[in-house]
Scaffold this active site. Structure first.
Site, PDB file in Angstrom:
ATOM      1  N   HIS B 122       0.875  -1.172   0.000  1.00  0.00           N
ATOM      2  CA  HIS B 122       0.000   0.000   0.000  1.00  0.00           C
ATOM      3  C   HIS B 122       0.917   1.228   0.000  1.00  0.00           C
ATOM      4  CE1 HIS B 122      -2.842   2.931   1.712  1.00  0.00           C
ATOM      5  NE2 HIS B 122      -3.815   2.082   1.469  1.00  0.00           N
ATOM      6  N   ASP B 199       3.538  -4.503   8.143  1.00  0.00           N
ATOM      7  CA  ASP B 199       2.294  -3.747   8.034  1.00  0.00           C
ATOM      8  C   ASP B 199       1.143  -4.740   8.211  1.00  0.00           C
ATOM      9  OD1 ASP B 199      -0.021  -2.526   7.210  1.00  0.00           O
ATOM     10  OD2 ASP B 199       0.780  -1.736   5.335  1.00  0.00           O
ATOM     11  N   GLN B 202      -4.113  -5.071   7.150  1.00  0.00           N
ATOM     12  CA  GLN B 202      -5.139  -5.944   6.573  1.00  0.00           C
ATOM     13  C   GLN B 202      -5.207  -7.312   7.234  1.00  0.00           C
ATOM     14  OE1 GLN B 202      -7.465  -4.935   4.786  1.00  0.00           O
ATOM     15  NE2 GLN B 202      -6.669  -3.012   3.981  1.00  0.00           N
ATOM     16  N   LYS B 225      -9.901  -0.613  11.198  1.00  0.00           N
ATOM     17  CA  LYS B 225     -10.087  -1.810  10.380  1.00  0.00           C
ATOM     18  C   LYS B 225     -10.442  -3.025  11.235  1.00  0.00           C
ATOM     19  CE  LYS B 225      -6.978  -0.421   6.638  1.00  0.00           C
ATOM     20  NZ  LYS B 225      -7.905   0.214   5.687  1.00  0.00           N
ATOM     21  N   CYS B 363      -4.749   2.447  -3.625  1.00  0.00           N
ATOM     22  CA  CYS B 363      -3.487   2.986  -3.095  1.00  0.00           C
ATOM     23  C   CYS B 363      -2.340   2.012  -3.294  1.00  0.00           C
ATOM     24  CB  CYS B 363      -3.604   3.341  -1.611  1.00  0.00           C
ATOM     25  SG  CYS B 363      -4.773   4.636  -1.292  1.00  0.00           S
TER      26      CYS B 363
END
Lengths: 137, 405
Positions: B122, B199, B202, B225, B363
């Site tokens: 991303h 990261d 997600q 999220k 993105c």
């Protein structure tokens, strides 16, 4: 002689409001786009491109006999349909008429307010581009 | 087994109608919906507890400070950090990575150093590193994805060299939905003495996150999220790493002693939390993580595997559909295009049928470029989605294709 800007928009609003279902409205919109004359490949250039839309949009404008010519294209069918409606309402008018026009059909058909904010934004940019051209001619 | 019907009652928004049709919310990777307990916690905070933290002697400030720090402890336990001080509250994943990249560019990274990022990142795990490179004169090297969207540890191994100082990878790509082998990569990073940043934006709503098992130095995720409020993010940092890190922002709350000549900084995590933080956000995150734990990640994963299989089957059967990223294992997040139809048109028509998906580049422009497309449709599901909703999604997709094709 073309109908004036107001009555032409009223006709468009009536035809969209006459349809209950959004799928039918989009069907009408997509069909309008398909009726646009082909946009020449060589005109799909940076000069005619509008940035700020999620889809690619090209608009070419000119003045003939004191009236505006507008041709446009998009790789997205719904955007192309909206371009077709804008051309229907605004092409073959004097620049002054276009510059001063109140485009109420976008809100009243729901094609503006019901679209995603990014789309509405793209639409605003398209309309601004057409009006800016009209004002400078 | 997950009682989805009952769980859906916890999420008031899931009962809404959009364009006179029941909402099918398949945009969970952009943000999750919120359960009533989270909404209630926010109302409760502002109704009874609101106060600024850490600097007050009065009752409310004590209450708010206590809950804020309890939230930090909760987060540290949820991701199996060694101590609460390893949790820095930020405003988002993006905020976390920017903080980290900025600090490292002024301390750890040197001219000629190499940072490895993947092709599927991303922008929030790419652009901050590019900015860090501008400052430190370090360089970015890109690890390309395999054709099926997976990440090759062998290929990565070949890229690590003497100047490799940092390696960052998303646990789950926000476009591909494929779960990357973060533990294996962690072992590789550790063996080569390379700083390792994950990261987890997600993966946090789908998978258990254990920073010790992953073996990362830093890990970032956003609260919104995973059922919490917007504007709260987490940067996990291993304690020794955080101690070495200079602050990125100055202000109140992050100092030990301030004179006009010189300021000494507080210990982590407060060193990185200048100014009044998102207190209610932190509280909401603790409530959200408790909610996840109460349902149980095992049941969530079991249900999501069923959703994933059903989606996958439908997508593979769909004529002219191109799915980006076909490798396993994955979470229920799918990006695709349909031949001859603009992704944007699909998104608009689906919306009119009550189905919320995302369209565009997500993105992740380098990845879109890799696939040679300008964008795609992304359908991303959560544990509160159902098989019936997937069926509505495919029926709507078929209608959209008839209309637009």
């Amino acid at each position: 002689m073309k109908d004036d800007i107001v009555s032409m928009q009223k006709d468009i609003v009536a035809s969209f409001r006459g349809l209950d279902d959004w799928l039918d409205r989009y069907d009408l919109l997509v069909s309008s786009g398909r009726e646009l004359p082909p946009f020449p490949d060589e005109e799909r250039n940076d000069e005619n491109a509008i940035s700020g839309c999620q889809s690619n949009v090209w608009i070419k404008m000119g003045i003939e006999n004191g009236r505006m010519t507008i041709s446009a294209d998009s790789d997205a069918a719904i955007t192309k349909g909206i371009l077709a409606l804008l051309i229907k309402v605004l092409a073959d008018r004097t620049p002054q008429e276009v510059a001063e026009s109140d485009l109420f059909f976008i809100d009243e058909t729901g094609l503006g307010t019901n679209l995603s904010p990014s789309r509405s934004d793209g639409l605003r940019i398209i309309i601004k581009t057409i009006r800016d051209f009209a004002r400078s001619n | 087994m997950l009682d989805v019907a009952r769980i859906r009652e916890d999420f008031p928004i899931l009962a809404s109608e959009v364009n006179e049709r029941p909402l099918v919310y398949f945009d969970n990777s952009a943000t999750s919906q919120k359960p009533q307990v989270v909404i209630d916690a926010l109302v409760e905070f502002y109704s009874r507890k609101n106060s600024n933290i850490h600097r007050g002697v009065h009752h409310l400030s004590e209450v708010a400070s206590g809950e804020y720090e309890a939230s930090r402890t909760k987060v540290s336990q949820y991701i199996n950090a060694s101590r609460p001080e390893e949790i820095v509250f930020t405003n988002s994943t993006t905020g976390s990575i920017n903080l980290l990249a900025d600090s490292l560019s002024r301390s750890y990274l040197r001219e000629g150093d190499e940072i490895i990022v993947t092709e599927a990142e991303h922008h929030s795990n790419l652009v901050p590193w590019q900015m860090a490179c501008e400052r430190s004169k370090a360089k970015i090297r890109m690890l390309p994805m395999e054709d099926d969207g997976s990440l090759s540890v062998e290929r990565l191994k070949g890229m690590i060299g003497e100047r490799t100082r940092l390696l960052t990878v998303s646990h789950v790509s926000n476009v591909l939905g494929i779960v990357n082998p973060v533990e294996e990569i962690g072992a590789l990073a550790s063996a080569n003495d390379v700083m390792y940043v994950v990261d987890a934006a997600q993966s946090i709503p789908h998978l258990p996150i254990d920073v010790n098992r992953i073996g990362c130095d830093f890990l970032a995720f956003s609260g919104h999220k995973v059922l919490a409020e917007s504007g709260i993010g987490v940067l996990y940092g291993r304690h020794d790493r955080l101690l070495d890190l200079p602050p990125s922002q100055g202000g109140g709350g992050m100092v030990n002693k301030v004179t006009m000549e010189r300021t000494t900084y507080a210990d982590p995590p407060l060193r990185f939390e200048a100014g009044t933080p998102n207190i209610s956000g932190a509280l909401s995150l603790a409530v959200a993580l408790d909610y996840m734990s109460d349902i149980g990640l095992r049941d969530i994963i079991e249900h999501e595997e069923m959703l994933t299989a059903h989606m996958r089957e439908g997508l593979e059967r769909f004529e002219g559909l191109q799915l980006y990223g076909t490798a396993d294992p994955r979470v229920p997040l799918f990006s695709f295009n349909i031949d001859g139809i603009h992704h944007y048109d699909l998104g608009l028509v689906l919306d009119k049928m009550g189905v919320a998906v995302r369209t565009g580049t997500h993105c992740a422009e380098p990845l879109m470029e890799r696939y040679g497309v300008k964008g795609s449709v992304r359908a991303s599901l959560a544990f509160y989605n159902t098989i019936e909703e997937i069926d509505v999604f495919f029926e709507s997709l078929e209608k959209a294709v008839v209309l637009l094709g």
